[in-house]
Design a protein around this motif. Structure first.
Motif, mmCIF file in Angstrom:
data_model
loop_
_atom_site.group_PDB
_atom_site.id
_atom_site.type_symbol
_atom_site.label_atom_id
_atom_site.label_comp_id
_atom_site.label_asym_id
_atom_site.label_seq_id
_atom_site.Cartn_x
_atom_site.Cartn_y
_atom_site.Cartn_z
ATOM 1 N N ARG A 185 0.576 -1.006 0.084
ATOM 2 C CA ARG A 185 -0.049 0.266 -0.273
ATOM 3 C C ARG A 185 0.899 1.270 -0.001
ATOM 4 O O ARG A 185 0.438 2.302 -1.015
ATOM 5 N N GLN A 186 2.196 1.044 1.015
ATOM 6 C CA GLN A 186 3.000 2.543 1.401
ATOM 7 C C GLN A 186 3.495 2.561 -0.223
ATOM 8 O O GLN A 186 3.451 3.956 -0.734
ATOM 9 N N MET A 187 3.673 1.552 -0.946
ATOM 10 C CA MET A 187 4.331 1.449 -2.535
ATOM 11 C C MET A 187 3.693 2.357 -3.521
ATOM 12 O O MET A 187 4.232 3.426 -4.072
ATOM 13 N N ILE A 188 2.232 1.446 -3.251
ATOM 14 C CA ILE A 188 1.334 1.849 -4.661
ATOM 15 C C ILE A 188 1.366 3.775 -4.216
ATOM 16 O O ILE A 188 1.238 4.244 -5.106
ATOM 17 N N GLY A 189 0.874 3.960 -3.040
ATOM 18 C CA GLY A 189 0.581 5.652 -2.553
ATOM 19 C C GLY A 189 2.011 6.471 -2.739
ATOM 20 O O GLY A 189 1.595 7.435 -3.795
ATOM 21 N N LYS A 190 2.906 5.906 -2.589
ATOM 22 C CA LYS A 190 4.322 6.710 -3.155
ATOM 23 C C LYS A 190 4.403 6.591 -4.810
ATOM 24 O O LYS A 190 4.896 7.766 -4.857
ATOM 25 N N HIS A 221 -12.521 30.335 -18.676
ATOM 26 C CA HIS A 221 -12.366 28.467 -19.378
ATOM 27 C C HIS A 221 -11.028 27.959 -18.549
ATOM 28 O O HIS A 221 -11.002 26.886 -17.969
ATOM 29 N N VAL A 222 -10.135 28.522 -18.602
ATOM 30 C CA VAL A 222 -9.021 27.957 -18.463
ATOM 31 C C VAL A 222 -9.170 27.955 -16.853
ATOM 32 O O VAL A 222 -7.724 26.377 -15.910
ATOM 33 N N GLU A 223 -9.607 28.937 -16.479
ATOM 34 C CA GLU A 223 -9.463 28.835 -14.431
ATOM 35 C C GLU A 223 -10.255 27.381 -14.186
ATOM 36 O O GLU A 223 -10.391 27.282 -13.167
ATOM 37 N N ARG A 224 -11.586 27.228 -14.984
ATOM 38 C CA ARG A 224 -11.973 26.109 -14.440
ATOM 39 C C ARG A 224 -11.373 24.791 -14.568
ATOM 40 O O ARG A 224 -11.560 23.500 -13.836
ATOM 41 N N LEU A 225 -10.750 24.482 -16.106
ATOM 42 C CA LEU A 225 -9.603 23.235 -15.701
ATOM 43 C C LEU A 225 -8.762 23.318 -14.711
ATOM 44 O O LEU A 225 -8.251 22.747 -14.425
ATOM 45 N N LYS A 226 -8.512 24.625 -14.064
ATOM 46 C CA LYS A 226 -7.551 24.293 -13.362
ATOM 47 C C LYS A 226 -7.997 24.749 -11.946
ATOM 48 O O LYS A 226 -7.096 23.279 -11.442
ATOM 49 N N GLU A 227 -8.812 24.750 -11.745
ATOM 50 C CA GLU A 227 -9.521 24.808 -10.804
ATOM 51 C C GLU A 227 -9.817 22.898 -10.902
ATOM 52 O O GLU A 227 -10.219 22.145 -9.721
ATOM 53 N N LEU A 228 -10.313 22.150 -12.127
ATOM 54 C CA LEU A 228 -10.535 20.553 -11.858
ATOM 55 C C LEU A 228 -8.896 19.857 -11.654
ATOM 56 O O LEU A 228 -8.972 18.582 -10.913
ATOM 57 N N ALA A 229 -7.907 20.411 -11.995
ATOM 58 C CA ALA A 229 -6.580 19.731 -11.653
ATOM 59 C C ALA A 229 -6.279 19.957 -10.053
ATOM 60 O O ALA A 229 -5.791 18.730 -9.474
ATOM 61 N N ASN A 230 -6.629 20.799 -9.572
ATOM 62 C CA ASN A 230 -6.125 21.194 -7.717
ATOM 63 C C ASN A 230 -7.713 20.548 -7.561
ATOM 64 O O ASN A 230 -6.603 19.752 -6.282
ATOM 65 N N GLU A 231 -8.296 19.989 -7.897
ATOM 66 C CA GLU A 231 -9.658 19.361 -7.015
ATOM 67 C C GLU A 231 -8.721 17.563 -6.830
ATOM 68 O O GLU A 231 -9.124 16.267 -6.534
ATOM 69 N N SER A 232 -8.679 17.285 -8.674
ATOM 70 C CA SER A 232 -7.992 15.827 -8.682
ATOM 71 C C SER A 232 -6.667 16.306 -7.990
ATOM 72 O O SER A 232 -6.245 15.213 -7.464
ATOM 73 N N ARG A 238 -5.284 12.868 -1.035
ATOM 74 C CA ARG A 238 -5.929 12.370 0.029
ATOM 75 C C ARG A 238 -5.806 10.320 -0.430
ATOM 76 O O ARG A 238 -5.892 9.274 0.474
ATOM 77 N N ALA A 239 -5.997 10.058 -2.121
ATOM 78 C CA ALA A 239 -5.948 8.821 -1.651
ATOM 79 C C ALA A 239 -4.242 8.716 -0.934
ATOM 80 O O ALA A 239 -4.155 7.312 -0.643
ATOM 81 N N VAL A 240 -3.520 9.443 -1.244
ATOM 82 C CA VAL A 240 -2.408 8.975 -1.085
ATOM 83 C C VAL A 240 -1.754 8.540 0.704
ATOM 84 O O VAL A 240 -1.307 7.546 1.353
ATOM 85 N N LYS A 241 -2.604 9.637 1.381
ATOM 86 C CA LYS A 241 -2.268 9.819 2.700
ATOM 87 C C LYS A 241 -3.508 8.039 3.273
ATOM 88 O O LYS A 241 -3.280 7.830 4.015
ATOM 89 N N THR A 242 -4.575 7.901 2.476
ATOM 90 C CA THR A 242 -5.421 6.756 3.039
ATOM 91 C C THR A 242 -4.125 5.273 2.812
ATOM 92 O O THR A 242 -4.413 4.473 3.793
ATOM 93 N N PHE A 243 -3.615 5.296 1.836
ATOM 94 C CA PHE A 243 -2.598 4.750 1.313
ATOM 95 C C PHE A 243 -1.235 4.563 2.386
ATOM 96 O O PHE A 243 -0.950 3.324 2.679
ATOM 97 N N LYS A 244 -1.303 5.468 2.788
ATOM 98 C CA LYS A 244 0.120 5.145 4.416
ATOM 99 C C LYS A 244 -0.451 5.025 5.792
ATOM 100 O O LYS A 244 0.113 4.710 6.175
ATOM 101 N N GLN A 245 -2.021 4.969 5.995
ATOM 102 C CA GLN A 245 -2.679 4.843 7.061
ATOM 103 C C GLN A 245 -2.669 3.242 7.173
ATOM 104 O O GLN A 245 -2.783 2.997 6.132
ATOM 105 N N GLN A 246 -2.457 3.059 8.458
ATOM 106 C CA GLN A 246 -2.445 1.527 8.670
ATOM 107 C C GLN A 246 -4.015 0.788 8.328
ATOM 108 O O GLN A 246 -5.259 1.743 8.548
ATOM 109 N N GLU A 247 -4.240 -0.251 7.436
ATOM 110 C CA GLU A 247 -4.952 -0.898 7.183
ATOM 111 C C GLU A 247 -5.516 -1.429 8.400
ATOM 112 O O GLU A 247 -5.224 -2.612 8.987
#
Length: 386
Positions: A185-190, A221-232, A238-247
């Motif tokens: 999990r930690q390797m995948i997160g990294k 339009h670019v601002e919306r794309l940037k906002e979407l990229a920030n959310e991604s 968050r996904a990386v943080k979840t992978f690093k947590q103890q299962e």
């Protein structure tokens, strides 16, 4: 207790045969009947000394001596062959309860008592030969039993040692698997952090440069794309943080995730845990599938109901399956159609040997699901509500 009742029944049968003739002349045999009472008094207090070997040995010797006094041949009393069964029961109980070196003492008392009957009683030659052979075979059989029992106890001890070693190795294997899974999990997160995270960061920077260089019409339009990229990027972190947590597997992990969802979605959830659900050996994959199914059920609740509360019940009847049920009260009986989310949750649970059912009536929306449990014996039932 069961073995004591068996010994008591056998003694009563043998002594009933031996004492019946004594009641024909109570005046003559009153002292013999008193001896029978003393014998059974000692018999009933014997279980109190099962853990005191020396005292138990003396009690068996005392009872052997009492039996010899009661049935000693006299001019008014002839030797009775069933007396041999009294000593058989005494020797059998001594073989069952005493170590082999202590067992020899009551055996010697019993053998001397039988010899006194043979010497002083008028016994026919054939009966005499039978008694001698019977006594020798009896002693030999009980000694053989004791040696085999000692061997059996040694094998049981060896088996217990091997079983403990097996349990230790099984726990170690489970811990090694958990460590390997956590490292993966930690390797995948990294890997996600180093590849996807960095690329999203680079994309955001390039969008910012493009936004600065673009004209006014394109900047929105670019601002919306940037906002979407920030959310991604935030989702990736968050996904990386979840992978690093103890299962955390098991029901505790599921409930922890649901409590977190409760806070995020402003839903009040009531839990009921029955029939060994807390002890159910859910794997990490099963726990996550159950959580996702509950999450999808709560999502449907928010979509189709105005009530912001739900009742969730967990149970593991018999230890073979783990079941959950979500019940939500509804005010309006609107048409219900199963969406893609529930269908995908059913497919995920079916891959784990389970299933999912959705029902709706005039008052409630009900979602039921289950998964099969593996590698578990009988579970201790418990019931908890929170």
């Amino acid at each position: 207790m069961k073995s004591f009742l068996i010994w008591l029944t056998l003694h009563l049968l043998v002594w009933a045969v031996l004492t019946y003739p004594l009641f024909k002349d109570l005046d003559l045999h009153a002292w013999r009947l008193a001896g029978v009472a003393v014998y059974f008094l000692v018999f009933f207090i014997t279980p109190l000394f099962y853990k005191k070997i020396s005292s138990l040995t003396l009690l068996y010797c005392f009872n052997a001596a009492i039996a010899a006094i009661i049935f000693f041949p006299h001019e008014t009393y002839e030797f009775n062959m069933p007396v041999l069964f009294v000593y058989t029961l005494l020797m059998a109980e001594a073989a069952e309860r005493l170590p082999i070196r202590h067992m020899a003492v009551p055996y010697l008392f019993s053998f001397l008592s039988i010899m006194s009957f043979l010497i002083f009683g008028e016994i026919p030659r054939m009966s005499l030969l039978f008694i001698i052979l019977f006594s020798v075979m009896l002693v030999t059989a009980f000694i053989y039993y004791k040696l085999k029992d000692k061997q059996h106890q040694k094998l049981l001890s060896h088996h217990e040692h091997i079983q403990n070693e097996y349990r230790r190795l099984k726990r170690r294997l489970a811990q090694d698997e958990e460590n390997a899974r956590q490292e993966e999990r930690q390797m995948i997160g990294k890997e996600i952090h180093d590849s996807v995270g960095h690329k999203l960061t680079s994309l955001i920077m390039q969008l910012e440069v493009y936004r600065i260089q673009s004209n006014t019409n394109e900047q929105l339009h670019v601002e919306r794309l940037k906002e979407l990229a920030n959310e991604s990027l935030e989702e990736t972190r968050r996904a990386v943080k979840t992978f690093k947590q103890q299962e955390i597997g098991g029901l505790q992990g599921v409930m922890r995730l649901i409590r977190k969802l409760e806070l995020e979605s402003f839903i009040r959830i009531h839990f009921s845990v029955h029939h060994g659900a807390f002890a159910a050996p859910l794997t990490g994959e099963q726990s996550f599938a159950i959580y996702r199914a509950v999450q999808e059920g709560l999502t449907n609740i928010m979509k189709h109901s105005q009530a912001r509360e739900a009742q969730i019940t967990f149970e593991a009847p018999g230890g073979s399956i783990f079941r959950f049920e979500i019940i939500n009260p509804i005010k309006h009986a609107l048409p219900f159609k199963e969406d893609y989310g529930l269908a995908s949750m059913r497919e995920r649970l079916e891959k784990l040997g389970g299933g999912l059912e959705a029902q709706r009536n005039e008052k409630q929306f009900i979602l039921k699901g289950w998964v099969k449990l593996k590698g578990r014996g009988d579970l201790h039932d418990s019931s908890t509500s929170s």
